[in-house]
Design an enzyme around this catalytic site. Structure first.
Site, PDB file in Angstrom:
ATOM      1  CG  ASN A 202       2.457  10.617  -2.069  1.00 17.00           C
ATOM      2  OD1 ASN A 202       1.772   9.847  -1.419  1.00 17.00           O
ATOM      3  ND2 ASN A 202       3.755  10.403  -2.290  1.00 17.00           N
TER       4      ASN A 202
ATOM      5  CB  ILE B 232      13.389   1.740  -3.968  1.00  9.20           C
ATOM      6  CG1 ILE B 232      13.643   3.127  -3.372  1.00  9.20           C
ATOM      7  CG2 ILE B 232      13.755   0.631  -2.995  1.00  9.20           C
ATOM      8  CD1 ILE B 232      12.699   3.515  -2.258  1.00  9.20           C
TER       9      ILE B 232
ATOM     10  CE  LYS C  72       9.545   1.369 -12.140  1.00  6.74           C
ATOM     11  NZ  LYS C  72       9.278   2.252 -11.025  1.00  6.74           N
TER      12      LYS C  72
ATOM     13  CG  ASP D 109       8.480   9.357  -9.553  1.00  4.23           C
ATOM     14  OD1 ASP D 109       8.980   8.306  -9.111  1.00  4.23           O
ATOM     15  OD2 ASP D 109       7.378   9.408 -10.142  1.00  4.23           O
TER      16      ASP D 109
HETATM   17  N1  CTP Z   1       9.056   3.262  -6.893  1.00  5.63           N
HETATM   18  C1  CTP Z   1      10.283   3.098  -6.272  1.00  5.63           C
HETATM   19  N2  CTP Z   1      11.149   4.145  -6.173  1.00  5.63           N
HETATM   20  C2  CTP Z   1      10.840   5.344  -6.701  1.00  5.63           C
HETATM   21  C3  CTP Z   1       9.601   5.537  -7.347  1.00  5.63           C
HETATM   22  C4  CTP Z   1       8.725   4.464  -7.435  1.00  5.63           C
HETATM   23  O1  CTP Z   1      10.565   2.005  -5.800  1.00  5.63           O
HETATM   24  N3  CTP Z   1      11.706   6.337  -6.568  1.00  5.63           N
HETATM   25  C5  CTP Z   1       8.144   2.115  -7.007  1.00  5.63           C
HETATM   26  C6  CTP Z   1       6.823   2.266  -6.308  1.00  5.63           C
HETATM   27  O2  CTP Z   1       6.854   1.793  -4.992  1.00  5.63           O
HETATM   28  C7  CTP Z   1       5.917   1.389  -7.166  1.00  5.63           C
HETATM   29  C8  CTP Z   1       6.453   1.608  -8.538  1.00  5.63           C
HETATM   30  O3  CTP Z   1       7.827   1.973  -8.368  1.00  5.63           O
HETATM   31  O4  CTP Z   1       6.010   0.036  -6.842  1.00  5.63           O
HETATM   32  C9  CTP Z   1       5.670   2.703  -9.164  1.00  5.63           C
HETATM   33  O5  CTP Z   1       6.259   3.175 -10.220  1.00  5.63           O
HETATM   34  P1  CTP Z   1       5.642   4.538 -10.803  1.00  5.63           P
HETATM   35  O6  CTP Z   1       5.898   5.653  -9.854  1.00  5.63           O
HETATM   36  O7  CTP Z   1       4.267   4.313 -11.278  1.00  5.63           O
HETATM   37  O8  CTP Z   1       6.436   4.610 -12.033  1.00  5.63           O
HETATM   38  P2  CTP Z   1       7.690   5.402 -12.337  1.00  5.63           P
HETATM   39  O9  CTP Z   1       8.747   4.413 -12.608  1.00  5.63           O
HETATM   40  O10 CTP Z   1       7.950   6.399 -11.270  1.00  5.63           O
HETATM   41  O11 CTP Z   1       7.260   6.094 -13.676  1.00  5.63           O
HETATM   42  P3  CTP Z   1       6.106   7.145 -13.967  1.00  5.63           P
HETATM   43  O12 CTP Z   1       5.858   7.920 -12.694  1.00  5.63           O
HETATM   44  O13 CTP Z   1       6.689   7.931 -15.029  1.00  5.63           O
HETATM   45  O14 CTP Z   1       4.911   6.370 -14.387  1.00  5.63           O
END
Ligand code: CTP
Length: 402
Positions: free
Chosen positions: A211, A309, A344, A281
């Site tokens: 990304n 995480i 979370k 994700d």
């Molecule tokens: N994050 C994480 N581990 C992942 C994905 C995201 O720790 N596998 C953390 C990112 O570092 C950030 C937050 O989660 O702090 C962002 O979440 P986001 O990606 O916006 O939300 P998601 O829970 O993935 O949901 P969505 O994409 O459906 O909005």
């Protein structure tokens, strides 16, 4: 607003075309109320004149080690002690190489060997010179000795080529140094873990899904936490950034799984956790052992979810830990961000505005809204990521009752 407290800055100018920019740097420090003295090499004086330097700094220029008729003090030693901080901008390959080898054949190098104060260097040179193994080795040697580097930028170089080697802009150098000088020990004794950058999810030995995250927001947060006295580990996905504070412990990772492992290693012992990384994700279910060949019928990749995480750390939290996550939303921004706080199990969510062209991925500026579990919400202005990092860390410090 910068609080100079009459601090003393020595600006070292070496002989590169970027020397003209050091004049702006002198002005920025003078305008903010700092005392500035300048030491320049003979080659630097091919690019800037003593009269300009002395007029802007309102102090005598130091160039000659054996000048007579001035103060009785051994000048370079006196200057080394007078300084609260030394900034070499631009720092040429020649100056970097000599300092790494302990050579002191002019007033500036002698000062650099004599000083025990923090030294910042802003390299500037042709991109091939910058990448030369000798220069890279010298940079590494000096980093290990505690010199703080303000990384050169990529762009159009005076020699007519494009590449990495352009000196960072004076405003950014000023911001980095003043941030360091204004530092406090509010977070002394606390451990912090910050994640930054993108993750690369491998498809085969040569391809990945990634990304556009530059990592800048996370790096700025790590610098700001360190400046406030915290012991910082920065878990970074692939990025070209470097830390200017040599005290930051950097751990490089590639995939979401690597990031998970390192965050689970350093996170549990951290008092402050900030997940600023753009973690993928989804990741390919299988990584092809050989490069995937082209097929007429196209290609289907099966993706599986990565481990969250932030959520894992949030649900394993221990007493006293303060956990911050980021959210990037395109609709129902506030509602979704608040949902993430709960789901979370974290303390603060920083919502990146998607509606402002000055905010987001791969940009030097950002605009955020910070929300905590008690419903407190602060909406910031669009500003540099350095300033946004300060804003976020101030919010965290208030939550910690510091
Ligand atoms: N994050 C994480 N581990 C992942 C994905 C995201 O720790 N596998 C953390 C990112 O570092 C950030 C937050 O989660 O702090 C962002 O979440 P986001 O990606 O916006 O939300 P998601 O829970 O993935 O949901 P969505 O994409 O459906 O909005």
């Amino acid at each position: 607003m910068t609080n100079s407290n009459n601090k003393h800055i020595v600006i070292g100018i070496t002989g590169g075309i970027a020397a003209y920019k050091s004049l702006s740097l002198i002005r920025l420090f003078k305008r903010a109320g700092y005392e500035v003295k300048v030491a320049a090499t003979q080659h630097a004086l091919e690019f800037v004149t003593p009269l300009t330097v002395e007029t802007l700094s309102q102090n005598k220029l130091y160039t000659d080690m054996f000048e007579r008729g001035h103060e009785i003090d051994v000048q370079h030693i006196a200057l080394a002690e007078w300084a609260d901080c030394v900034i070499v901008a631009p720092a040429t390959a020649n100056c970097i190489g000599k300092l790494a080898s302990g050579i002191a054949d002019d007033a500036l190098l002698t000062l650099l060997l004599a000083t025990t104060k923090p030294v910042f260097m802003a390299p500037a040179m042709n991109c091939n010179m910058y990448e030369h193994p000798a220069v890279q080795a010298n940079l590494q040697t000096l980093k290990e000795r505690g010199i703080r580097f303000i990384e050169a930028q990529s762009g159009f170089l005076a020699c007519g080529t494009e590449g990495k080697g352009r000196m960072e802009e004076p405003e950014r150098i000023f911001e980095t140094v003043t941030r360091f000088l204004e530092g406090s020990d509010l977070l002394k004794g606390m451990k912090a873990m910050v994640s930054a950058g993108p993750t690369y999810e491998p498809i085969d030995p040569v391809r990945f899904i990634g990304n556009h995250s530059s990592g800048l927001m996370g790096f700025e947060l790590a610098e700001e936490l360190a400046r406030q006295g915290a012991e910082v580990t920065l878990v970074s996905g692939p990025t070209h950034l470097t830390c200017s504070n040599p005290d930051i412990h950097r751990v490089d990772v590639k995939s979401a799984q690597d990031m998970y492992e390192q965050c689970m290693h350093y996170g549990p012992e951290a008092d402050i956790i900030i997940m600023a990384a753009a973690v993928a994700d989804y990741t390919p279910k299988e990584v092809a052992p050989q490069k995937i060949k082209k097929h007429e019928e196209g290609l289907q990749l099966e993706l599986v979810k990565t481990k969250d995480i932030l959520s894992t750390l949030g649900h394993q939290r221990h007493e006293g830990q303060l956990i911050t996550g980021f959210a990037l939303e395109t609709e129902n921004e506030l509602e979704n961000a608040k949902g993430k706080l709960q789901n979370k199990n974290i303390d603060i969510i920083v919502l990146n505005s998607m509606n402002n062209p000055k905010a987001g991925f791969n940009k030097p500026t950002n605009q955020v809204t910070m929300i905590d579990r008690e419903g407190q919400m602060i909406q910031g202005e669009a500003k540099s990521k350095t300033e946004v990092a300060k804003e976020i860390i101030q919010f965290i410090i208030r939550k910690l009752n510091k």
